[in-house]
Design a protein around this motif. Sequence first.
Motif, PDB file in Angstrom:
ATOM      1  N   LEU A  84       5.048  -6.814 -12.433  1.00 43.59           N
ATOM      2  CA  LEU A  84       5.323  -7.342 -13.766  1.00 43.59           C
ATOM      3  C   LEU A  84       6.158  -8.616 -13.737  1.00 43.59           C
ATOM      4  N   ARG A  85       6.669  -8.956 -12.559  1.00 50.79           N
ATOM      5  CA  ARG A  85       7.470 -10.168 -12.409  1.00 50.79           C
ATOM      6  C   ARG A  85       6.725 -11.143 -11.507  1.00 50.79           C
ATOM      7  N   SER A  86       6.923 -12.428 -11.749  1.00 47.25           N
ATOM      8  CA  SER A  86       6.284 -13.443 -10.919  1.00 47.25           C
ATOM      9  C   SER A  86       6.746 -13.294  -9.475  1.00 47.25           C
ATOM     10  N   GLY A  87       5.797 -13.358  -8.539  1.00 50.17           N
ATOM     11  CA  GLY A  87       6.146 -13.262  -7.129  1.00 50.17           C
ATOM     12  C   GLY A  87       6.501 -11.868  -6.669  1.00 50.17           C
ATOM     13  N   GLU A  88       6.100 -10.850  -7.415  1.00 50.07           N
ATOM     14  CA  GLU A  88       6.477  -9.471  -7.089  1.00 50.07           C
ATOM     15  C   GLU A  88       5.224  -8.618  -6.893  1.00 50.07           C
ATOM     16  N   ASN A  89       5.099  -8.048  -5.698  1.00 46.88           N
ATOM     17  CA  ASN A  89       4.040  -7.100  -5.407  1.00 46.88           C
ATOM     18  C   ASN A  89       4.693  -5.735  -5.200  1.00 46.88           C
ATOM     19  N   LEU A  90       4.511  -4.837  -6.168  1.00 51.78           N
ATOM     20  CA  LEU A  90       5.165  -3.535  -6.124  1.00 51.78           C
ATOM     21  C   LEU A  90       4.479  -2.560  -5.167  1.00 51.78           C
ATOM     22  N   PHE A  91       3.394  -3.002  -4.548  1.00 53.66           N
ATOM     23  CA  PHE A  91       2.658  -2.115  -3.650  1.00 53.66           C
ATOM     24  C   PHE A  91       2.947  -2.389  -2.176  1.00 53.66           C
ATOM     25  N   VAL A  92       3.835  -3.364  -1.891  1.00 48.26           N
ATOM     26  CA  VAL A  92       4.248  -3.649  -0.521  1.00 48.26           C
ATOM     27  C   VAL A  92       5.753  -3.440  -0.421  1.00 48.26           C
ATOM     28  N   ASP A  93       6.166  -2.577   0.543  1.00 44.34           N
ATOM     29  CA  ASP A  93       7.598  -2.301   0.667  1.00 44.34           C
ATOM     30  C   ASP A  93       8.261  -3.301   1.612  1.00 44.34           C
ATOM     31  N   ALA A  94       9.557  -3.130   1.820  1.00 46.93           N
ATOM     32  CA  ALA A  94      10.327  -4.086   2.615  1.00 46.93           C
ATOM     33  C   ALA A  94       9.863  -4.142   4.061  1.00 46.93           C
ATOM     34  N   ALA A  95       9.237  -3.069   4.541  1.00 47.38           N
ATOM     35  CA  ALA A  95       8.743  -3.039   5.919  1.00 47.38           C
ATOM     36  C   ALA A  95       7.321  -3.584   6.032  1.00 47.38           C
ATOM     37  N   GLY A  96       6.738  -4.012   4.908  1.00 50.27           N
ATOM     38  CA  GLY A  96       5.398  -4.575   4.937  1.00 50.27           C
ATOM     39  C   GLY A  96       4.291  -3.557   4.813  1.00 50.27           C
ATOM     40  N   ARG A  97       4.639  -2.315   4.471  1.00 52.69           N
ATOM     41  CA  ARG A  97       3.623  -1.273   4.320  1.00 52.69           C
ATOM     42  C   ARG A  97       3.055  -1.299   2.906  1.00 52.69           C
ATOM     43  N   TRP A  98       1.705  -1.204   2.820  1.00 52.99           N
ATOM     44  CA  TRP A  98       1.062  -1.076   1.516  1.00 52.99           C
ATOM     45  C   TRP A  98       1.243   0.354   1.039  1.00 52.99           C
ATOM     46  N   SER A  99       1.426   0.531  -0.254  1.00 55.11           N
ATOM     47  CA  SER A  99       1.667   1.856  -0.813  1.00 55.11           C
ATOM     48  C   SER A  99       0.599   2.841  -0.341  1.00 55.11           C
ATOM     49  N   GLU A 100       1.039   3.929   0.261  1.00 56.33           N
ATOM     50  CA  GLU A 100       0.121   4.893   0.863  1.00 56.33           C
ATOM     51  C   GLU A 100      -0.845   5.459  -0.184  1.00 56.33           C
ATOM     52  N   GLY A 101      -2.102   5.459   0.171  1.00 52.82           N
ATOM     53  CA  GLY A 101      -3.125   6.003  -0.712  1.00 52.82           C
ATOM     54  C   GLY A 101      -3.676   5.029  -1.724  1.00 52.82           C
ATOM     55  N   SER A 102      -3.047   3.862  -1.873  1.00 52.10           N
ATOM     56  CA  SER A 102      -3.511   2.867  -2.839  1.00 52.10           C
ATOM     57  C   SER A 102      -4.569   1.962  -2.209  1.00 52.10           C
ATOM     58  N   TYR A 103      -5.525   1.560  -3.014  1.00 48.35           N
ATOM     59  CA  TYR A 103      -6.593   0.691  -2.541  1.00 48.35           C
ATOM     60  C   TYR A 103      -6.036  -0.687  -2.186  1.00 48.35           C
ATOM     61  N   ILE A 104      -6.429  -1.209  -1.031  1.00 46.88           N
ATOM     62  CA  ILE A 104      -6.002  -2.540  -0.602  1.00 46.88           C
ATOM     63  C   ILE A 104      -7.141  -3.525  -0.879  1.00 46.88           C
ATOM     64  N   PRO A 105      -6.924  -4.498  -1.743  1.00 46.59           N
ATOM     65  CA  PRO A 105      -8.001  -5.439  -2.101  1.00 46.59           C
ATOM     66  C   PRO A 105      -8.596  -6.159  -0.888  1.00 46.59           C
ATOM     67  N   ALA A 106      -9.870  -6.466  -0.989  1.00 45.03           N
ATOM     68  CA  ALA A 106     -10.584  -7.127   0.104  1.00 45.03           C
ATOM     69  C   ALA A 106      -9.977  -8.485   0.434  1.00 45.03           C
ATOM     70  N   TYR A 107      -9.426  -9.162  -0.567  1.00 45.06           N
ATOM     71  CA  TYR A 107      -8.812 -10.463  -0.323  1.00 45.06           C
ATOM     72  C   TYR A 107      -7.695 -10.341   0.714  1.00 45.06           C
ATOM     73  N   VAL A 108      -6.970  -9.224   0.666  1.00 45.66           N
ATOM     74  CA  VAL A 108      -5.890  -8.976   1.626  1.00 45.66           C
ATOM     75  C   VAL A 108      -6.465  -8.574   2.979  1.00 45.66           C
ATOM     76  N   ARG A 109      -7.457  -7.697   2.965  1.00 44.18           N
ATOM     77  CA  ARG A 109      -8.033  -7.202   4.216  1.00 44.18           C
ATOM     78  C   ARG A 109      -8.772  -8.298   4.977  1.00 44.18           C
ATOM     79  N   ARG A 110      -9.224  -9.324   4.281  1.00 37.71           N
ATOM     80  CA  ARG A 110      -9.917 -10.438   4.926  1.00 37.71           C
ATOM     81  C   ARG A 110      -8.966 -11.330   5.705  1.00 37.71           C
ATOM     82  N   TYR A 111      -7.743 -11.450   5.246  1.00 39.23           N
ATOM     83  CA  TYR A 111      -6.765 -12.356   5.843  1.00 39.23           C
ATOM     84  C   TYR A 111      -6.498 -11.970   7.298  1.00 39.23           C
ATOM     85  N   PRO A 112      -6.390 -12.929   8.218  1.00 42.40           N
ATOM     86  CA  PRO A 112      -6.244 -14.382   8.046  1.00 42.40           C
ATOM     87  C   PRO A 112      -7.548 -15.167   8.135  1.00 42.40           C
TER      88      PRO A 112
END
Length: 252
Positions: free
Chosen positions: A83-111
Amino acid sequence: MNTPAATDSAASAAALPLFYKQPSPLIADRDAELTMAGTGDYRFASITNSLPLVASELPLACKFYPILFSEGAAPQMVALLGLRSGENLFVDAAGRWSEGSYIPAYVRRYPFIFLENDERTEYTLCIDLAAPGVGTGIGNRLFENGEPTEFTRAALDFCREYQAHFRFTAEFTAALHEANLLVDNRADVTLADGERLSLSGFQVIDEARFNALPDETFLQWRQRGWLHLVYCHFISIGNWGALVDRSVPKAV
């Protein structure tokens, strides 16, 4: 809402696609020693509150994220991550995507990414040389004996498939715009701790206008495979509450 600065077209230094800092074409002779190590670290995706989606992702993405549309004559479909600019609530401080949540293809394609030449006549597979895990050390080799490895060929196939879905999605969003179905929206949210947040700069499909489409148009959209995309968008709006809940810091 901050949205990606550029689509997958000819990139310039002034307007690179989101996340990409140093995209470079993969060339066997030059990149013979290049490797990529899978880090499982998504901190690179923590810098944005929205990510592009392609149409094929909607049945899964609509279960986790509000799906919105950017403003303008060429609207882009995005998943809202915060809800805030520059904020992804699905990635924690250790870089883990929220468990069980779908990871968009745009992310999985990188780099990796397809970029067009200036004439827009062909695509070239590129890799972000600035991405974590890309170098000449440990990891998957990108070339062996002057040929792409299986790892690189898999990345090529993924990017090729993504590009096809990207074009299909652009046709869908263009049809929404031409049918005047997209309307400006605004979200004013009060969190449980009393903080007030306001989100604007996005559009949604007007359900009344959609239901009033002529039968002929409705049939055409069914034949194009667009109807279920509209319904996925409507379903996704129910994720606002879960996103608000994520915005409140958890007690330690």
